[in-house]
Motif scaffolding. Structure first.
Motif, PDB file in Angstrom:
ATOM      1  N   LEU A 197       0.838  -1.216   0.000  1.00  0.00           N
ATOM      2  CA  LEU A 197       0.000   0.000   0.000  1.00  0.00           C
ATOM      3  C   LEU A 197       0.862   1.252   0.000  1.00  0.00           C
ATOM      4  O   LEU A 197       0.465   2.288  -0.531  1.00  0.00           O
ATOM      5  N   GLY A 198       2.050   1.153   0.579  1.00  0.00           N
ATOM      6  CA  GLY A 198       2.932   2.317   0.655  1.00  0.00           C
ATOM      7  C   GLY A 198       3.924   2.397  -0.488  1.00  0.00           C
ATOM      8  O   GLY A 198       4.782   3.279  -0.510  1.00  0.00           O
ATOM      9  N   SER A 199       3.831   1.473  -1.425  1.00  0.00           N
ATOM     10  CA  SER A 199       4.813   1.425  -2.506  1.00  0.00           C
ATOM     11  C   SER A 199       4.675   2.623  -3.451  1.00  0.00           C
ATOM     12  O   SER A 199       3.567   3.023  -3.803  1.00  0.00           O
ATOM     13  N   ALA A 200       5.815   3.127  -3.912  1.00  0.00           N
ATOM     14  CA  ALA A 200       5.803   4.217  -4.894  1.00  0.00           C
ATOM     15  C   ALA A 200       5.476   3.678  -6.279  1.00  0.00           C
ATOM     16  O   ALA A 200       5.004   4.407  -7.140  1.00  0.00           O
ATOM     17  N   ASP A 201       5.722   2.377  -6.490  1.00  0.00           N
ATOM     18  CA  ASP A 201       5.472   1.780  -7.809  1.00  0.00           C
ATOM     19  C   ASP A 201       4.903   0.363  -7.648  1.00  0.00           C
ATOM     20  O   ASP A 201       5.591  -0.631  -7.874  1.00  0.00           O
ATOM     21  N   PRO A 202       3.624   0.286  -7.264  1.00  0.00           N
ATOM     22  CA  PRO A 202       3.044  -1.049  -7.027  1.00  0.00           C
ATOM     23  C   PRO A 202       2.996  -1.912  -8.290  1.00  0.00           C
ATOM     24  O   PRO A 202       3.041  -3.140  -8.183  1.00  0.00           O
ATOM     25  N   VAL A 203       2.915  -1.299  -9.461  1.00  0.00           N
ATOM     26  CA  VAL A 203       2.896  -2.082 -10.711  1.00  0.00           C
ATOM     27  C   VAL A 203       4.211  -2.857 -10.838  1.00  0.00           C
ATOM     28  O   VAL A 203       4.213  -4.079 -11.073  1.00  0.00           O
ATOM     29  N   ALA A 204       5.312  -2.165 -10.655  1.00  0.00           N
ATOM     30  CA  ALA A 204       6.627  -2.817 -10.768  1.00  0.00           C
ATOM     31  C   ALA A 204       6.789  -3.881  -9.683  1.00  0.00           C
ATOM     32  O   ALA A 204       7.261  -4.999  -9.949  1.00  0.00           O
ATOM     33  N   ASP A 205       6.366  -3.550  -8.464  1.00  0.00           N
ATOM     34  CA  ASP A 205       6.534  -4.503  -7.357  1.00  0.00           C
ATOM     35  C   ASP A 205       5.699  -5.757  -7.593  1.00  0.00           C
ATOM     36  O   ASP A 205       6.163  -6.893  -7.420  1.00  0.00           O
ATOM     37  N   MET A 206       4.449  -5.554  -7.990  1.00  0.00           N
ATOM     38  CA  MET A 206       3.559  -6.700  -8.165  1.00  0.00           C
ATOM     39  C   MET A 206       4.025  -7.552  -9.356  1.00  0.00           C
ATOM     40  O   MET A 206       3.982  -8.784  -9.299  1.00  0.00           O
ATOM     41  N   THR A 207       4.503  -6.910 -10.408  1.00  0.00           N
ATOM     42  CA  THR A 207       5.009  -7.649 -11.568  1.00  0.00           C
ATOM     43  C   THR A 207       6.211  -8.503 -11.154  1.00  0.00           C
ATOM     44  O   THR A 207       6.312  -9.671 -11.561  1.00  0.00           O
ATOM     45  N   ALA A 208       7.080  -7.938 -10.355  1.00  0.00           N
ATOM     46  CA  ALA A 208       8.264  -8.697  -9.913  1.00  0.00           C
ATOM     47  C   ALA A 208       7.855  -9.899  -9.066  1.00  0.00           C
ATOM     48  O   ALA A 208       8.411 -10.993  -9.211  1.00  0.00           O
ATOM     49  N   ILE A 209       6.865  -9.728  -8.217  1.00  0.00           N
ATOM     50  CA  ILE A 209       6.447 -10.827  -7.334  1.00  0.00           C
ATOM     51  C   ILE A 209       5.704 -11.896  -8.143  1.00  0.00           C
ATOM     52  O   ILE A 209       5.919 -13.094  -7.926  1.00  0.00           O
ATOM     53  N   HIS A 210       4.894 -11.483  -9.099  1.00  0.00           N
ATOM     54  CA  HIS A 210       4.188 -12.470  -9.923  1.00  0.00           C
ATOM     55  C   HIS A 210       5.168 -13.354 -10.691  1.00  0.00           C
ATOM     56  O   HIS A 210       4.852 -14.505 -11.006  1.00  0.00           O
ATOM     57  N   ALA A 211       6.326 -12.813 -10.985  1.00  0.00           N
ATOM     58  CA  ALA A 211       7.312 -13.575 -11.767  1.00  0.00           C
ATOM     59  C   ALA A 211       8.069 -14.588 -10.912  1.00  0.00           C
ATOM     60  O   ALA A 211       8.782 -15.451 -11.456  1.00  0.00           O
ATOM     61  N   LEU A 212       7.943 -14.515  -9.596  1.00  0.00           N
ATOM     62  CA  LEU A 212       8.695 -15.434  -8.729  1.00  0.00           C
ATOM     63  C   LEU A 212       8.154 -16.853  -8.839  1.00  0.00           C
ATOM     64  O   LEU A 212       6.960 -17.044  -9.020  1.00  0.00           O
TER      65      LEU A 212
END
Ligand code: DX5
Ligand code: ZN
Length: 211
Positions: free
Chosen positions: A196-211
């Motif tokens: 919720l506090g992320s400056a770039d949730p799109v990038a963060d979520m994309t990185a986690i989905h790729a794990l």
């Protein structure tokens, strides 16, 4: 891996805006923490908010985490409110296996959560009744706490017991530890403060989905 942003970290006066931002970034589920001020020393949300979330975001699965001593009278209430996953705690009094089966009978995924002090062995006999195990990686009650890496062994222990259902972890999860959790078999990461506090949730979520 799936991501369940936790609305405990949303701005209560701008919850719809914050949730929409998570949806736009690719949130898989929405984690809804229900606290009774008894099982945990805090109060949070209830069935009315859960139902309102379901009306506003009907395609977003609601992952409802009941931190309540006596969830028995609330299982139907939260199923009616639109929960897709309903999680109760192993440490509560009463027949936990029967409660999990009551959740399943409603066509809702039954989750079983363990606090940090509860070993995997304590829930061995309950595993056949659970569709998901939620391993708390902080003491439940508050967002923004520090991740307890000692819980990684609990994820391993559950898999070693032959548990093949979903594994979720909750508390202090961020980009700095989520890959490690994945390497220990995690399927769903609950993320409050960090997402919720992320400056770039799109990038963060994309990185986690790729794990
Ligand atoms: C704690 C809650 C968590 C909390 C996680 O009792 O169960 O779901 O929202 O928040 P963070 O990610 O900030 O630790
Ligand atoms: Zn939670």
């Amino acid at each position: 891996m799936r991501v369940a942003p936790s609305i405990l970290a949303a701005d209560p006066l701008h919850m719809a805006r914050d949730i929409q931002r998570m949806l736009d970034a690719g949130a898989d589920w929405l984690h809804v923490d229900i606290m009774d001020a008894h099982f945990v020393p805090n109060l949070s949300f209830g069935p009315a908010l859960t139902a309102a979330l379901h009306r506003q975001f009907p395609s977003l699965p609601l992952d409802v985490h009941l931190m309540m001593d006596n969830p028995e009278g609330y299982i139907d209430v939260f199923c009616d409110a639109g929960a897709s996953v309903l999680t109760i705690h192993a440490e509560i009094p009463g027949d936990v296996a029967a409660l999990l089966e009551r959740i399943r009978a409603r066509g809702v995924k039954a989750g079983l959560s363990v606090k940090p002090g509860t070993p995997a062995e304590a829930i061995r006999r309950l595993l056949p009744h659970a569709d998901m195990v939620l391993v708390m990686t902080v003491e439940p009650g508050f967002g923004g706490q520090r991740f307890n890496a000692g819980m990684l062994g609990k994820l391993d222990a559950l898999r070693e017991m032959g548990y093949t259902g979903l594994l979720e972890a909750d508390g202090g999860i961020s980009l700095s530890n989520v890959a490690l959790l994945r390497s220990h078999g995690l399927d769903v990461a609950v993320m409050g403060t960090a997402m919720l506090g992320s400056a770039d949730p799109v990038a963060d979520m994309t990185a986690i989905h790729a794990l």
